[in-house]
Design a protein around this motif. Structure first.
Motif, PDB file in Angstrom:
ATOM      1  N   VAL A 222       0.880  -1.101   0.049  1.00 20.27           N
ATOM      2  CA  VAL A 222      -0.218  -0.065   0.124  1.00 20.27           C
ATOM      3  C   VAL A 222       0.862   1.355   0.188  1.00 20.27           C
ATOM      4  N   VAL A 223       2.101   1.191   0.606  1.00 19.63           N
ATOM      5  CA  VAL A 223       2.877   2.476   0.883  1.00 19.63           C
ATOM      6  C   VAL A 223       3.275   3.000  -0.593  1.00 19.63           C
ATOM      7  N   PRO A 224       3.618   2.228  -1.553  1.00 12.63           N
ATOM      8  CA  PRO A 224       4.031   2.797  -2.791  1.00 12.63           C
ATOM      9  C   PRO A 224       2.703   3.548  -3.532  1.00 12.63           C
ATOM     10  N   PHE A 225       1.480   3.137  -3.182  1.00  8.26           N
ATOM     11  CA  PHE A 225       0.596   4.038  -3.854  1.00  8.26           C
ATOM     12  C   PHE A 225       0.274   5.541  -3.092  1.00  8.26           C
ATOM     13  N   THR A 226       0.622   5.212  -1.785  1.00  6.50           N
ATOM     14  CA  THR A 226       0.451   6.381  -0.868  1.00  6.50           C
ATOM     15  C   THR A 226       1.494   7.289  -1.419  1.00  6.50           C
ATOM     16  N   ILE A 227       2.748   6.873  -1.495  1.00  4.43           N
ATOM     17  CA  ILE A 227       3.764   7.629  -2.081  1.00  4.43           C
ATOM     18  C   ILE A 227       3.577   8.662  -3.427  1.00  4.43           C
ATOM     19  N   THR A 228       2.861   7.804  -4.093  1.00  5.75           N
ATOM     20  CA  THR A 228       2.534   8.472  -5.659  1.00  5.75           C
ATOM     21  C   THR A 228       1.453   9.352  -5.399  1.00  5.75           C
ATOM     22  N   LEU A 229       0.654   9.468  -4.436  1.00  4.00           N
ATOM     23  CA  LEU A 229      -0.338  10.303  -4.166  1.00  4.00           C
ATOM     24  C   LEU A 229       0.313  11.627  -3.530  1.00  4.00           C
ATOM     25  N   GLY A 230       1.332  11.348  -2.543  1.00  5.68           N
ATOM     26  CA  GLY A 230       2.131  12.493  -2.062  1.00  5.68           C
ATOM     27  C   GLY A 230       2.989  13.226  -3.391  1.00  5.68           C
ATOM     28  N   ALA A 231       3.569  12.437  -4.234  1.00  5.64           N
ATOM     29  CA  ALA A 231       4.346  13.007  -5.612  1.00  5.64           C
ATOM     30  C   ALA A 231       3.479  13.880  -6.094  1.00  5.64           C
ATOM     31  N   PHE A 232       2.075  13.593  -6.525  1.00  7.05           N
ATOM     32  CA  PHE A 232       1.376  14.495  -7.062  1.00  7.05           C
ATOM     33  C   PHE A 232       1.108  15.691  -6.408  1.00  7.05           C
ATOM     34  N   GLU A 233       1.165  15.939  -5.186  1.00 11.40           N
ATOM     35  CA  GLU A 233       1.060  16.919  -4.366  1.00 11.40           C
ATOM     36  C   GLU A 233       2.269  17.796  -4.628  1.00 11.40           C
TER      37      GLU A 233
END
Length: 278
Positions: A222-233
């Motif tokens: 799950v963490v990679p998905f959360t990181i990609t969301l943060g990367a969008f920010e």
């Protein structure tokens, strides 16, 4: 390079071969309407008449001369024979063609009772009268003859396009004042809302899932998905700071593909955990 000498010699010899015009018995006569001779003077090739000529509404000016070849003394009929009337103050000019016989004789008459259309509009300044001669095999001749005062005429008609070239008033631009920026506190509050509100909503939704444990959210699935969301920010922040729109679209497209796969993998992992009852 060997042809330069002969070419220059040919040009020089051609220029030297041109004959020269001269005038025989040039004379100007001013007479009244009844034929009384008011003034009669010979014209000089060296300089124009020292005193100008004056014509009234009824006077007549007569100009006569014969064009000769200076070397042979034979009469010449130039291809171009003109009188130029020029007003130095208004820069108006008029060109009067002259009739010339085959023997080179010219007789011109200017009757102020019926002035020709070649006369330019005049005010109070004199017209400079110049004789222009030109033909092949002869050097062109420009001979100032005399200054001529004639009665003032109507002013020159205005050209329809003249108004386009007149001086126009200066263009004064009115610029809007610089927009005022809001206080830094207000900017910081709204920046925090934009950056933190999506995460607050996401965390709030996660808290509603009773069967979703924190260890599941921190798993490697799950963490990679959360990181990609943060990367969008981070990408949106960089766009606001220094990136251009084209760069944001390029990086966003690449990041979107990565987010798609990481999100699909995270959802698949959560679905497996639910199906297994963990």
């Amino acid at each position: 390079m060997h042809f330069v000498g002969p070419v220059l010699l040919l040009v020089t010899s051609t220029a030297q071969a041109l004959s020269t015009f001269t005038l025989q018995s040039p004379r100007v006569i001013v007479s009244s309407s009844d034929g009384t001779q008011l003034r009669s003077e010979p014209l000089s090739l060296a300089q124009k008449l020292l005193s100008p000529l004056n014509l009234t509404q009824t006077d007549v000016l007569k100009l006569s001369f014969q064009v000769l070849d200076k070397e042979t003394g034979n009469g010449v009929q130039p291809q171009q024979t003109f009188l130029r009337f020029y007003d130095a103050n208004t820069t108006e000019e008029g060109i009067q063609p002259l009739r010339i016989s085959t023997s080179g004789k010219v007789k011109f008459e200017l009757n102020m009772a019926k002035p020709p259309s070649s006369l330019p509009p005049t005010l109070t300044s004199p017209l400079q009268v110049t004789l222009l001669l030109g033909t092949s095999q002869f050097k062109p001749l420009k001979l100032p003859l005399f200054d001529l005062f004639i009665p003032p005429s109507h002013p020159a008609t205005e050209h329809p396009d003249e108004v386009l070239y007149r001086k126009r008033p200066d263009i004064e631009h009115t610029f809007r004042p610089e927009p005022k920026t809001p206080p830094k506190v207000v900017s910081a509050v709204f920046a925090g809302l934009v950056a933190g509100l999506p995460w607050a909503i996401l965390i709030g939704l996660w808290s509603q899932l009773t069967n979703l444990r924190l260890t599941h959210l921190l798993s490697l699935h799950v963490v990679p998905f959360t990181i990609t969301l943060g990367a969008f920010e981070v990408l949106l922040f960089q766009y606001w700071v220094r990136l251009k729109l084209g760069e944001v679209l390029l990086y966003g497209a690449v990041l979107g593909v990565v987010t798609l796969f990481t999100g699909k993998h995270a959802l698949s992992n959560i679905a497996e955990r639910r199906s297994s009852g963990k």
